[in-house]
Design a protein around this motif. Structure first.
Motif, mmCIF file in Angstrom:
data_model
loop_
_atom_site.group_PDB
_atom_site.id
_atom_site.type_symbol
_atom_site.label_atom_id
_atom_site.label_comp_id
_atom_site.label_asym_id
_atom_site.label_seq_id
_atom_site.Cartn_x
_atom_site.Cartn_y
_atom_site.Cartn_z
ATOM 1 N N TYR A 118 0.826 -1.203 0.000
ATOM 2 C CA TYR A 118 0.000 0.000 0.000
ATOM 3 C C TYR A 118 0.864 1.258 0.000
ATOM 4 O O TYR A 118 1.961 1.269 0.550
ATOM 5 N N ASP A 119 0.325 2.315 -0.580
ATOM 6 C CA ASP A 119 0.906 3.646 -0.503
ATOM 7 C C ASP A 119 0.363 4.278 0.776
ATOM 8 O O ASP A 119 -0.855 4.376 0.949
ATOM 9 N N SER A 120 1.229 4.697 1.678
ATOM 10 C CA SER A 120 0.800 5.219 2.975
ATOM 11 C C SER A 120 0.030 6.531 2.863
ATOM 12 O O SER A 120 -0.900 6.772 3.627
ATOM 13 N N ALA A 121 0.399 7.378 1.920
ATOM 14 C CA ALA A 121 -0.252 8.686 1.797
ATOM 15 C C ALA A 121 -1.692 8.575 1.306
ATOM 16 O O ALA A 121 -2.576 9.283 1.784
ATOM 17 N N THR A 122 -1.925 7.663 0.353
ATOM 18 C CA THR A 122 -3.261 7.557 -0.237
ATOM 19 C C THR A 122 -4.068 6.380 0.297
ATOM 20 O O THR A 122 -5.293 6.360 0.149
ATOM 21 N N GLY A 123 -3.395 5.395 0.880
ATOM 22 C CA GLY A 123 -4.070 4.182 1.324
ATOM 23 C C GLY A 123 -4.407 3.249 0.170
ATOM 24 O O GLY A 123 -5.042 2.228 0.354
ATOM 25 N N ARG A 124 -3.951 3.591 -1.025
ATOM 26 C CA ARG A 124 -4.247 2.800 -2.221
ATOM 27 C C ARG A 124 -3.303 1.605 -2.316
ATOM 28 O O ARG A 124 -2.109 1.707 -2.056
ATOM 29 N N GLN A 125 -3.861 0.454 -2.683
ATOM 30 C CA GLN A 125 -3.045 -0.739 -2.890
ATOM 31 C C GLN A 125 -2.305 -0.588 -4.213
ATOM 32 O O GLN A 125 -2.910 -0.320 -5.234
ATOM 33 N N VAL A 126 -0.977 -0.754 -4.183
ATOM 34 C CA VAL A 126 -0.174 -0.621 -5.398
ATOM 35 C C VAL A 126 0.262 -1.960 -5.966
ATOM 36 O O VAL A 126 0.667 -2.041 -7.117
ATOM 37 N N ALA A 127 0.159 -3.032 -5.156
ATOM 38 C CA ALA A 127 0.521 -4.364 -5.642
ATOM 39 C C ALA A 127 -0.085 -5.414 -4.730
ATOM 40 O O ALA A 127 -0.327 -5.170 -3.548
ATOM 41 N N ALA A 128 -0.317 -6.599 -5.305
ATOM 42 C CA ALA A 128 -0.753 -7.769 -4.546
ATOM 43 C C ALA A 128 -0.020 -8.973 -5.118
ATOM 44 O O ALA A 128 -0.146 -9.264 -6.307
ATOM 45 N N ILE A 129 0.760 -9.625 -4.288
ATOM 46 C CA ILE A 129 1.562 -10.752 -4.729
ATOM 47 C C ILE A 129 1.008 -12.020 -4.078
ATOM 48 O O ILE A 129 1.065 -12.158 -2.849
ATOM 49 N N PRO A 130 0.448 -12.942 -4.866
ATOM 50 C CA PRO A 130 -0.062 -14.179 -4.283
ATOM 51 C C PRO A 130 1.083 -15.064 -3.799
ATOM 52 O O PRO A 130 2.127 -15.155 -4.451
ATOM 53 N N VAL A 131 0.898 -15.669 -2.628
ATOM 54 C CA VAL A 131 1.868 -16.599 -2.061
ATOM 55 C C VAL A 131 1.123 -17.850 -1.605
ATOM 56 O O VAL A 131 -0.103 -17.877 -1.581
#
Length: 94
Positions: free
Chosen positions: A50-63
């Motif tokens: 997540y981007d801390s300033a906007t709270g927007r998720q910038v990536a999701a990596i499946p594990v």
């Protein structure tokens, strides 16, 4: 953070040096009935960045949902190292 139904943030966390980005492990639970005290199971797991300033998720990596990951983030927040068991994954985050 708003998450989908069944998603639970785990106690696995990493952040960039300046705190502008952070990564957290999120488990997706399925099944189970709380009022019957029947537990569910982890159906999926991902590392969300997540981007801390906007709270927007910038990536999701499946594990793998089978093993808890260890994670570390580069000082600039653009590289994420994920260790699960004996496997190391390096993810570049835009």
């Amino acid at each position: 953070l708003k998450m989908r139904k069944g998603d639970v943030a785990e106690d696995i966390f990493a952040s960039s040096e300046d705190g502008s980005r952070f990564a957290v492990s999120i488990a997706t639970w399925r099944g189970g009935v709380e009022w019957l005290d029947i537990g569910g199971h982890i159906a999926a797991r991902r590392i969300a960045v997540y981007d801390s300033a906007t709270g927007r998720q910038v990536a999701a990596i499946p594990v793998s949902p089978k093993t808890l990951p260890d994670i570390a983030m580069s000082p600039d927040g653009h590289i994420l190292a994920i260790l699960q068991g004996h496997e190391l994954m390096i993810a570049r985050i835009p």
